[in-house]
Design an enzyme around this catalytic site. Structure first.
Site, PDB file in Angstrom:
ATOM      1  N   GLY A  33       0.817  -1.214   0.000  1.00 28.30           N
ATOM      2  CA  GLY A  33       0.000   0.000   0.000  1.00 28.30           C
ATOM      3  C   GLY A  33       0.842   1.251   0.000  1.00 28.30           C
ATOM      4  O   GLY A  33       2.040   1.217  -0.270  1.00 28.30           O
ATOM      5  N   ALA A  34       0.203   2.363   0.315  1.00 34.97           N
ATOM      6  CA  ALA A  34       0.900   3.629   0.331  1.00 34.97           C
ATOM      7  C   ALA A  34       1.907   3.657   1.470  1.00 34.97           C
ATOM      8  O   ALA A  34       2.987   4.209   1.354  1.00 34.97           O
ATOM      9  CB  ALA A  34      -0.101   4.767   0.478  1.00 34.97           C
ATOM     10  N   GLU A  35       1.553   3.039   2.593  1.00 35.53           N
ATOM     11  CA  GLU A  35       2.497   3.089   3.706  1.00 35.53           C
ATOM     12  C   GLU A  35       2.622   1.767   4.445  1.00 35.53           C
ATOM     13  O   GLU A  35       3.398   1.658   5.373  1.00 35.53           O
ATOM     14  CB  GLU A  35       2.107   4.196   4.683  1.00 35.53           C
ATOM     15  CG  GLU A  35       0.693   4.073   5.203  1.00 35.53           C
ATOM     16  CD  GLU A  35       0.485   4.854   6.502  1.00 35.53           C
ATOM     17  OE1 GLU A  35       1.481   5.344   7.063  1.00 35.53           O
ATOM     18  OE2 GLU A  35      -0.646   4.953   6.947  1.00 35.53           O
ATOM     19  N   ALA A  36       1.878   0.779   4.034  1.00 32.99           N
ATOM     20  CA  ALA A  36       1.929  -0.483   4.755  1.00 32.99           C
ATOM     21  C   ALA A  36       2.073  -1.653   3.785  1.00 32.99           C
ATOM     22  O   ALA A  36       1.775  -1.525   2.606  1.00 32.99           O
ATOM     23  CB  ALA A  36       0.666  -0.659   5.580  1.00 32.99           C
ATOM     24  N   LYS A  49      -1.745  -6.032   8.505  1.00 30.92           N
ATOM     25  CA  LYS A  49      -1.313  -4.757   7.927  1.00 30.92           C
ATOM     26  C   LYS A  49      -0.141  -4.214   8.745  1.00 30.92           C
ATOM     27  O   LYS A  49      -0.296  -3.811   9.894  1.00 30.92           O
ATOM     28  CB  LYS A  49      -2.470  -3.752   7.928  1.00 30.92           C
ATOM     29  CG  LYS A  49      -2.039  -2.375   7.441  1.00 30.92           C
ATOM     30  CD  LYS A  49      -3.209  -1.426   7.258  1.00 30.92           C
ATOM     31  CE  LYS A  49      -2.680  -0.035   6.894  1.00 30.92           C
ATOM     32  NZ  LYS A  49      -3.744   0.923   6.607  1.00 30.92           N
ATOM     33  N   ASP A  66      -7.767  10.170   4.097  1.00 25.74           N
ATOM     34  CA  ASP A  66      -7.215   9.693   2.827  1.00 25.74           C
ATOM     35  C   ASP A  66      -8.235   8.868   2.049  1.00 25.74           C
ATOM     36  O   ASP A  66      -7.958   7.741   1.643  1.00 25.74           O
ATOM     37  CB  ASP A  66      -5.954   8.869   3.120  1.00 25.74           C
ATOM     38  CG  ASP A  66      -5.198   8.488   1.845  1.00 25.74           C
ATOM     39  OD1 ASP A  66      -5.344   9.196   0.824  1.00 25.74           O
ATOM     40  OD2 ASP A  66      -4.468   7.481   1.875  1.00 25.74           O
TER      41      ASP A  66
HETATM   42  N1  LIG Z   1      -9.310  -5.611   5.429  1.00 25.08           N
HETATM   43  C1  LIG Z   1      -8.916  -5.777   4.158  1.00 25.08           C
HETATM   44  N2  LIG Z   1      -9.452  -6.723   3.376  1.00 25.08           N
HETATM   45  C2  LIG Z   1      -9.059  -6.893   2.097  1.00 25.08           C
HETATM   46  N3  LIG Z   1      -8.120  -6.162   1.504  1.00 25.08           N
HETATM   47  C3  LIG Z   1      -7.518  -5.199   2.218  1.00 25.08           C
HETATM   48  C4  LIG Z   1      -7.889  -4.955   3.575  1.00 25.08           C
HETATM   49  N4  LIG Z   1      -7.117  -3.954   4.043  1.00 25.08           N
HETATM   50  C5  LIG Z   1      -6.315  -3.572   3.002  1.00 25.08           C
HETATM   51  N5  LIG Z   1      -6.538  -4.312   1.894  1.00 25.08           N
HETATM   52  C6  LIG Z   1      -5.872  -4.162   0.583  1.00 25.08           C
HETATM   53  O1  LIG Z   1      -4.575  -3.655   0.783  1.00 25.08           O
HETATM   54  C7  LIG Z   1      -4.428  -2.349   0.214  1.00 25.08           C
HETATM   55  C8  LIG Z   1      -3.595  -1.459   1.115  1.00 25.08           C
HETATM   56  O2  LIG Z   1      -4.180  -1.378   2.385  1.00 25.08           O
HETATM   57  P1  LIG Z   1      -4.345  -0.010   3.178  1.00 25.08           P
HETATM   58  O3  LIG Z   1      -4.974  -0.281   4.489  1.00 25.08           O
HETATM   59  O4  LIG Z   1      -5.045   0.955   2.296  1.00 25.08           O
HETATM   60  O5  LIG Z   1      -2.819   0.388   3.397  1.00 25.08           O
HETATM   61  P2  LIG Z   1      -1.988   1.675   2.953  1.00 25.08           P
HETATM   62  O6  LIG Z   1      -2.085   2.604   4.105  1.00 25.08           O
HETATM   63  O7  LIG Z   1      -0.609   1.185   2.768  1.00 25.08           O
HETATM   64  O8  LIG Z   1      -2.605   2.218   1.709  1.00 25.08           O
HETATM   65  C9  LIG Z   1      -5.849  -1.860  -0.008  1.00 25.08           C
HETATM   66  O9  LIG Z   1      -5.950  -0.943  -1.065  1.00 25.08           O
HETATM   67  C10 LIG Z   1      -6.580  -3.165  -0.286  1.00 25.08           C
HETATM   68  O10 LIG Z   1      -6.396  -3.556  -1.641  1.00 25.08           O
HETATM   69 MG   LIG Z   2      -4.555   2.728   1.313  1.00 29.75          MG
END
Ligand SMILES: Nc1ncnc2c1ncn2[C@@H]1O[C@H](COP(=O)(O)OP(=O)(O)O)[C@@H](O)[C@H]1O
Ligand SMILES: [Mg+2]
Lengths: 202, 330
Positions: free
Chosen positions: A7-10, A25, A118
Site C-alpha cells: 500500500g501507500a504506507e503499509a 497490515k 485519505d
Molecule cells: N481488510 C482488508 N481486506 C481486504 N483487503 C484489504 C484490507 N485492508 C487492506 N486491503 C488491501 O490492501 C491495500 C492497502 O491497504 P491499506 O490499508 O489501504 O494500506 P496503505 O495505508 O498502505 O494504503 C488496499 O488498497 C486493499 O487492496
Molecule cells: Mg490505502
C-alpha cells in the site's frame, strides 16, 4: 502468509488467524524518514487506526473488524474483506451505485465525527456492499473544513483516475442527503477556490 | 507519428524569477541553456520588477544561446514559450520576446504549459510513464498521466514549499533564494517536533514554517531548525509521492522544480524509490530549476505529434492548469 499488496504506507498480507482469513497490515520502516519522526508517525497512525475502527464498528459501519494489534511489530490484524477496491469496481458498469454507497458511507463517517484523511478510491473495498478501510490518517473531528478536505481528496482521486465518468455530481448529490452536509459543501467550495482553481503563482 | 527529421527548437521561460532561453534538438541534444535569475531587493517577488528584469536580460540570453550553439535563427524550426501558469507581467514579457523573435524570423510559435514541461524533462531523462514530484517556489504538486491528461494527484493546500522556505529564510535575515541557504546551514541530528501535515496526497507547509519560527524564537539554533524543516517538509513530500505511486501503480518517479536541487531531498527520494522498487529519475540541477530547454523540448514533443497551432497558442494564461493540456503526443 502471502504478500497481498504493498500500500501507500503499509504491507498488507493475508493469512489465517484462529481459523479465520485475516489481513496483517504492517507499517514497515521508511528509511528516508528521520528515525524520531518515523517512530512518532507509525505509533500515531497505528493507534488512531485501531481506535477509529473500533469506534466505527460500535456504530455498525462497514469497516473490517479488528482482531488484534501487535504494537512491537507495528501490525494490525483485521478482517479480510473479500472483494475488490472501489478503484477497480468503478471501471465496471455499476459505478453509479458504488458511488452512491460510497457517498453515503463517507457522510456516515462524518456524522460520527470521523474524518478519514485519505479517502481515495483505493481505500474503499466493494463486496456485496461498500467498505471503508485504511484509517492511518484519520482523526476524530467535527470540523467542516476537515470534512470538506475529505470530499476534495475523494473527488480528486475520482477526477484523476476516473475522468471518463462524471462521478462528481453523482457523489455529491448522495453526500448531500446527509442533513448536516450543507456547511461541508460550503467549505468544499472555499477549499477548491483556494486550491488549484485559483493558482497564484510566483 | 513522430517526424524523423532532426529539428531544433528555442524555448523561452519567464513564469516567475527566472528568465531562460534554451536550445534543444528533437533527439534531445541540449545545445544551450541560458538563465538569469531575478533577485528581489527586499521581500518577496515583485511581478513588475521581475518582468523588467526579464525584458532587460532576454535579448542577451537569446544572443548567448545562439552563440553557444553556433546557430543562426534560420536553423530553428520552432519557438516555444511558457504560456503559464505564472505571474502575468513575467509571462507577457516572455511571450512578447518569443513572438518578436518568431515573427521576425518567420518561425512557428507555440505557447506551452510550464508544469508539463518539468514532467517532460523527466521523459528526456529516460522515464516512460512517471509520477512527477514537482517542488518549486509556488508549485508543489504530484502529477501523473491518466486518461489523456497529466493530472494533479496531490498538491499543497496552502503555500508552495519553495515560497515557504524563502519566507522563513527572509524572516531570519537570509537572502533570496532561501532554500539553498537553509540547505547549507542545516545541521544536526536531533529532530525538533514540527507539524507533519499530510492529507491523503495533499500537503500543507504554512503551519510548519510558523512552528519553525517559534522554535527559533524559543532558543533553538538556526542550524537545527533548518535541519528539522528539511527533514519534515521533504519527508512529507516523499510520502505524498509514495502515496501517488501506490495509488496509480506507476513504477517511476521524476523530480522537478528548484527545490528538487536539494541534496537531502534527492537522497530521500532515492531511498524511498529503492525501498519501493521504483526507478528514480533526477534531472541535473540546471534542468530541475526553471529553464528554457524544457520549454523547447515540450514544444518539440507537441509538434512531433502533429499538434495543430491555433490562435490561442500565442497567448498567455496565468492560471494554465496542468490538467487543461490535452496530451496528444504520447
Ligand atoms: N481488510 C482488508 N481486506 C481486504 N483487503 C484489504 C484490507 N485492508 C487492506 N486491503 C488491501 O490492501 C491495500 C492497502 O491497504 P491499506 O490499508 O489501504 O494500506 P496503505 O495505508 O498502505 O494504503 C488496499 O488498497 C486493499 O487492496
Ligand atoms: Mg490505502
Amino acid at each position: 502468509m502471502e504478500i497481498k499488496y504493498r500500500g501507500a504506507e503499509a504491507i498488507v498480507e493475508t493469512g489465517q488467524w484462529l481459523g479465520r482469513k485475516v489481513i496483517f497490515k504492517t507499517r514497515n520502516k521508511r528509511g528516508y524518514r528521520h528515525p524520531i519522526l518515523e517512530k512518532r508517525l507509525v505509533k500515531e497512525r497505528l493507534r488512531s487506526e485501531s481506535r477509529i475502527i473500533e469506534r466505527l464498528i460500535s456504530h455498525g459501519v462497514n469497516v473490517p473488524a479488528i482482531y488484534g494489534v501487535d504494537i512491537s511489530n507495528n501490525c494490525i490484524i483485521m478482517e479480510f474483506i473479500d472483494g475488490i477496491t472501489l478503484e477497480k469496481a468503478l471501471r465496471g458498469n455499476d459505478f453509479e451505485q458504488y458511488l452512491a454507497q460510497t457517498a453515503k458511507l463517507l457522510s456516515l463517517l462524518h456524522s460520527l465525527t470521523v474524518v478519514h484523511g485519505d479517502p481515495t478510491t483505493s481505500n474503499f473495498m466493494v463486496t456485496d456492499s461498500v467498505y471503508v478501510i485504511d484509517f492511518g490518517l484519520s482523526t476524530v473531528s467535527d470540523d467542516n473544513e476537515a470534512r470538506a478536505s475529505d470530499l476534495r481528496v475523494f473527488l480528486e482521486s475520482l477526477d484523476s483516475h476516473h475522468s471518463e465518468i462524471s462521478g462528481r455530481d453523482i457523489f455529491l448529490s448522495y453526500y448531500s442527503e446527509w442533513s448536516s452536509s450543507a456547511l461541508v459543501l460550503e467549505a468544499l467550495k472555499v477549499l477548491e477556490l483556494r486550491g488549484r482553481y485559483n493558482l497564484m503563482r510566483g | 507519428m513522430r517526424k524523423t527529421l532532426s529539428k531544433i527548437a528555442i524555448g523561452i521561460e519567464s513564469t516567475a524569477h527566472t528568465a531562460g532561453v534554451g536550445l534543444i534538438t528533437s533527439e534531445g541534444k541540449i545545445l544551450s541553456n541560458q538563465r538569469a535569475l531575478y533577485v528581489p531587493k527586499e521581500g518577496g517577488i515583485h511581478p513588475r520588477e521581475a518582468a523588467n528584469h526579464h525584458s532587460e536580460k532576454l535579448p542577451d540570453l537569446f544572443k548567448s544561446a545562439l552563440e553557444e550553439a553556433k546557430l543562426t535563427p534560420t536553423d530553428i524550426s520552432l519557438v516555444s514559450y511558457a504560456r503559464g501558469p505564472g505571474l502575468g507581467p513575467c509571462l507577457r514579457t516572455g511571450a512578447t520576446a518569443a513572438r518578436a523573435f518568431a515573427y521576425y524570423h518567420d518561425i512557428p510559435l507555440l505557447g506551452v504549459n510550464h508544469c508539463v514541461a518539468h514532467l517532460e524533462i523527466g521523459i528526456l531523462e529516460g522515464a516512460t510513464d512517471p509520477v512527477l514530484l514537482y517542488l518549486s517556489g509556488a508549485n508543489t504538486q504530484v502529477i501523473a498521466y491518466a486518461a489523456g491528461r497529466y493530472r494533479v494527484f496531490g498538491e499543497t493546500i496552502d503555500i508552495g514549499i519553495g515560497n515557504g522556505l524563502d519566507k522563513f529564510a527572509r524572516e531570519v535575515g537570509m537572502g533570496f533564494p532561501g532554500g539553498p541557504k537553509l540547505e547549507k546551514i542545516a545541521e544536526g541530528d536531533v529532530l525538533l517536533d514540527l507539524p507533519y501535515s499530510v492529507k491523503g496526497m495533499d500537503l500543507a507547509f504554512s503551519g510548519l514554517m510558523t512552528a519553525a519560527k517559534q522554535k527559533l524564537d524559543s532558543g533553538h539554533s538556526l542550524a537545527s531548525v533548518a535541519y528539522s524543516i528539511q527533514e519534515t517538509a521533504f519527508a512529507m513530500s516523499c510520502e505524498v509521492s509514495e502515496r501517488a505511486l501506490a495509488h496509480t501503480g506507476k513504477k517511476e518517479l521524476v523530480l522537478g522544480g528548484g527545490v528538487a536541487c536539494n541534496s537531502r531531498l534527492r537522497e530521500m527520494a532515492d531511498i524511498m524509490t529503492k525501498e519501493r522498487g521504483v526507478k528514480c529519475f533526477v534531472p541535473e540541477r540546471a534542468l530541475c530549476v526553471d529553464n528554457g530547454v524544457m520549454i523547447a523540448w515540450l514544444g518539440l514533443q507537441m509538434m512531433g505529434a502533429d499538434y495543430n497551432i491555433t490562435e490561442k497558442d500565442n497567448e498567455v494564461d496565468q492560471k494554465y492548469r496542468t490538467d487543461m493540456v490535452e496530451v496528444t503526443w504520447r
